[in-house]
Write an enzyme that holds these catalytic residues in place. Structure first.
Site, PDB file in Angstrom:
ATOM      1  N   GLY A   9       0.806  -1.218   0.000  1.00  0.00           N
ATOM      2  CA  GLY A   9       0.000   0.000   0.000  1.00  0.00           C
ATOM      3  C   GLY A   9       0.835   1.262   0.000  1.00  0.00           C
ATOM      4  N   GLY A  12       3.951   0.310   2.406  1.00  0.00           N
ATOM      5  CA  GLY A  12       4.780  -0.815   1.951  1.00  0.00           C
ATOM      6  C   GLY A  12       5.457  -0.532   0.620  1.00  0.00           C
ATOM      7  CG  ASP A  32      -1.459  -6.283  -1.158  1.00  0.00           C
ATOM      8  OD1 ASP A  32      -1.099  -5.226  -0.605  1.00  0.00           O
ATOM      9  OD2 ASP A  32      -2.637  -6.715  -1.107  1.00  0.00           O
ATOM     10  NE  ARG A  37      -3.222  -0.705  -3.061  1.00  0.00           N
ATOM     11  CZ  ARG A  37      -3.375  -0.168  -1.874  1.00  0.00           C
ATOM     12  NH1 ARG A  37      -3.350  -0.910  -0.804  1.00  0.00           N
ATOM     13  NH2 ARG A  37      -3.569   1.132  -1.739  1.00  0.00           N
ATOM     14  N   PRO A  88      -7.298  -0.658  10.248  1.00  0.00           N
ATOM     15  CG  PRO A  88      -9.117  -1.602   9.113  1.00  0.00           C
ATOM     16  CD  PRO A  88      -7.662  -1.818   9.430  1.00  0.00           C
ATOM     17  CB  CYS A 273      -2.380   8.377   9.869  1.00  0.00           C
ATOM     18  SG  CYS A 273      -1.599   7.236   8.731  1.00  0.00           S
ATOM     19  CG  PHE A 335      -5.678  13.268   2.981  1.00  0.00           C
ATOM     20  CD1 PHE A 335      -5.202  12.284   2.134  1.00  0.00           C
ATOM     21  CD2 PHE A 335      -4.847  13.712   4.009  1.00  0.00           C
ATOM     22  CE1 PHE A 335      -3.925  11.763   2.300  1.00  0.00           C
ATOM     23  CE2 PHE A 335      -3.573  13.186   4.182  1.00  0.00           C
ATOM     24  CZ  PHE A 335      -3.105  12.209   3.314  1.00  0.00           C
ATOM     25  CE  LYS A 336       0.062  15.653   2.446  1.00  0.00           C
ATOM     26  NZ  LYS A 336       1.034  15.065   3.390  1.00  0.00           N
ATOM     27  NE  ARG A 447      -7.402  21.707   2.719  1.00  0.00           N
ATOM     28  CZ  ARG A 447      -6.872  20.708   3.407  1.00  0.00           C
ATOM     29  NH1 ARG A 447      -5.849  20.915   4.200  1.00  0.00           N
ATOM     30  NH2 ARG A 447      -7.381  19.505   3.348  1.00  0.00           N
TER      31      ARG A 447
END
Ligand code: NAD
Ligand code: UDX
Length: 477
Positions: A9, A12, A32, A37, A88, A273, A335-336, A447
């Site tokens: 992910g 990793g 994985d 993926r 999670p 996170c 998210f950013k 922002r």
């Protein structure tokens, strides 16, 4: 030496790519269970977007870096096994909504035990509750058939941030390795330290006991998130008093004890996170009877929820207390900036909040695919990290459009909400966008990246988070 990493992910993949780049004599295989993926890691279109990652993968792939679904073979052959699977928040049962779900971690441990015919160092790369190494040790020991096989568990939490992962991995502030206070534990720490010492100065490789290393990771994220919630709390006070949150942040950040980083007020922190790890920390506190400590840290998450809700209320309040049937352009869903990741992005809660009030959201993000946005807006909270989550909120999607063109997103809209700080937003011709919008045209900059004076000159009613409010907004709210 052979290294295997379970979990290809966001952590990793880049981490192992860096190890392979810096340690050409070590064979690194990332495995994985997700075939798609792994296929993507072996293609020219990697499964995650991270600046500089593709170049490194291209250089090492096929040389000493491999991506495979043959978990058993590669884990069985490895001397060091990193475990970088998802951890999670639990959605069901005891601790739901707080505790870390260690199903994937335990599955990985059982797999390691079942295929091991030689001793191994097992490295916790995933972020886990403190004392996980103890539990995992039991799973490993009791499930391995060969009594001569020894497992040494190390905690080596990852501190990279998405969007800057390759830079963070190349020049980390520190690498932390926790291990048992035994001779074999210390030897394992040294073995892993040797790997990192290929490119990281020794003084930046910190060692600790297992529990300190595990707890340091949760604490680091809690402190970082706390800074954002603290400045966001002040942003609300700034709006109520006429102070400017950027000026306040600058003034306090020049105090060397506080420091200038991580003080940007925003519509809220997101990412896979911060929230998860704080909730996890709170759960650990509760389970050892530290109710007050849990409540203290929980406030960081509550403040973040408040900030997202406050933004939604600001938008609706300014637009005459109704957004029903109104098109609202959403600029940025990640998210950013510099990532296509949408896990826990504040955009989800903001869009849902606006849609609940009847708005029609027209979403543009340079990196996030439409399919991902539709998935996010139809999934219940905490479900995003599971492969087969329910889509019980699919009614949300009736009022969602995803645009690949920012101009189309704003065409006929009453408002633009900036939810991610993508650099390209700063370069847009807002005069031209204004012409295409319904009047009065609003901009809500969550922002603080736009030129607000210029926007006001163009004619926009402009909301800048944590800054003195336009008179119109004061009345409207
Ligand atoms: P991710 O969901 O992107 O990747 C995890 C991968 O593990 C998935 O591809 C999944 O298919 C795989 N997996 C799960 N169980 C498996 C098994 N038994 N065998 C093989 N593969 C398996 O998650 P991520 O963002 O890379 O995070 C991994 C861990 O690192 C989490 O604990 C997270 O908290 C922590 N972390 C994440 C970041 C970040 O920025 N994303 C930073 C630091 C730490
Ligand atoms: C975070 C930690 O920084 C990293 O050390 C850890 O390993 C994983 O979690 P990440 O979530 O990738 O990394 O990104 P980060 O840069 O920390 O940003 C998290 C969120 O906080 C984003 O939504 C970001 O926009 C927001 N943020 C960050 C602010 O709102 N203001 C700031 O000043 C900084």
């Amino acid at each position: 030496m052979k290294i295997a990493c379970i979990g290809a992910g966001y952590v990793g993949g880049p981490t192992m790519a860096m190890v392979a780049l810096k340690c050409p004599e070590i064979e690194v295989v990332v495995v994985d269970i997700n075939e798609e993926r792994i296929k993507a890691w072996n293609s020219d279109k990697l499964p995650i977007y991270e600046p500089g990652l593709f170049e490194v993968v291209k250089e090492c792939r096929g040389r000493n870096l491999f991506f495979s679904t043959d978990t058993k073979k590669h884990v069985g052959e490895a001397d060091i096994v990193f475990v970088s699977v998802n951890t999670p928040t639990k959605t069901h049962g005891i601790g739901a909504g707080r505790a870390a779900d260690l199903t994937y971690w335990e599955g990985a441990a059982r797999l390691i035990a079942s295929v091991s015919t030689s001793s191994k160092i097992v490295v916790e790369k995933s972020t886990v509750p403190v004392k996980t190494a103890e539990a995992i040790g039991k799973v490993l020991k009791r499930n391995c058939q060969d009594p001569n096989v020894n497992f040494e568990i190390l905690s080596n939490p990852e501190f990279l941030a998405e969007g800057t992962a390759m830079e963070d991995l190349k020049h980390p502030d520190r690498v932390l390795i926790g291990g048992a206070d035994t001779e074999s534990g210390q030897k394992a720490i040294q073995t892993l330290a040797e790997v990192y010492a290929h490119w990281i100065p020794r003084e930046r490789i910190l060692t600790a006991n297992l529990w300190s290393a595990e707890l340091a990771k949760l604490t680091a994220n809690a402190f970082l998130a706390q800074r954002i919630s603290s400045i966001n709390a002040i942003s609300a006070l700034c709006e109520a008093t006429g102070a400017d949150v950027s000026q306040v942040a600058h003034a306090i950040g020049t105090d060397s004890r506080i420091g200038p980083k991580f003080l940007n007020a925003s519509v809220g922190f997101g990412g896979s996170c911060f929230q998860k790890d704080i909730l996890n920390l709170c759960y650990v506190c509760e389970t050892v009877g530290l109710k007050e400590v849990a409540e203290y840290w929980l406030q960081v998450v509550s403040m973040n929820d408040y900030q997202k809700q406050r933004f939604v209320e600001r938008v609706i309040g300014a637009m005459f207390n109704t957004v029903s049937g109104k098109k609202i352009a959403i600029y940025g869903f990640a998210f950013k900036k510099d990532t296509g990741d949408t896990r826990e992005t504040p955009a989800i809660d903001v869009c849902k909040g606006l849609i609940r009030d009847g708005a029609k959201c027209s979403i543009y993000d340079p990196e996030v695919k439409a399919e991902q946005i539709f998935r996010d807006l139809s999934a219940p909270k905490f479900e995003w990290d599971r492969p087969n989550y329910s889509r019980s909120q699919s009614h949300m999607l009736e009022n969602v459009q995803v645009q690949s063109d920012p101009i189309a997103a704003a065409d006929g809209a009453h408002a633009i909400c900036v939810l991610t700080e993508w650099d390209e937003f700063k370069k847009y011709d807002f005069g031209a966008l204004y012409e295409k919008m319904v009047k009065p045209a609003f901009i809500f900059d969550g922002r603080n990246i736009l030129d607000h004076a210029k926007l006001r000159e163009i004619g926009f009613i402009t909301y800048a988070l944590g800054k003195p409010l336009d008179p119109f907004l004061v009345k409207g709210y």
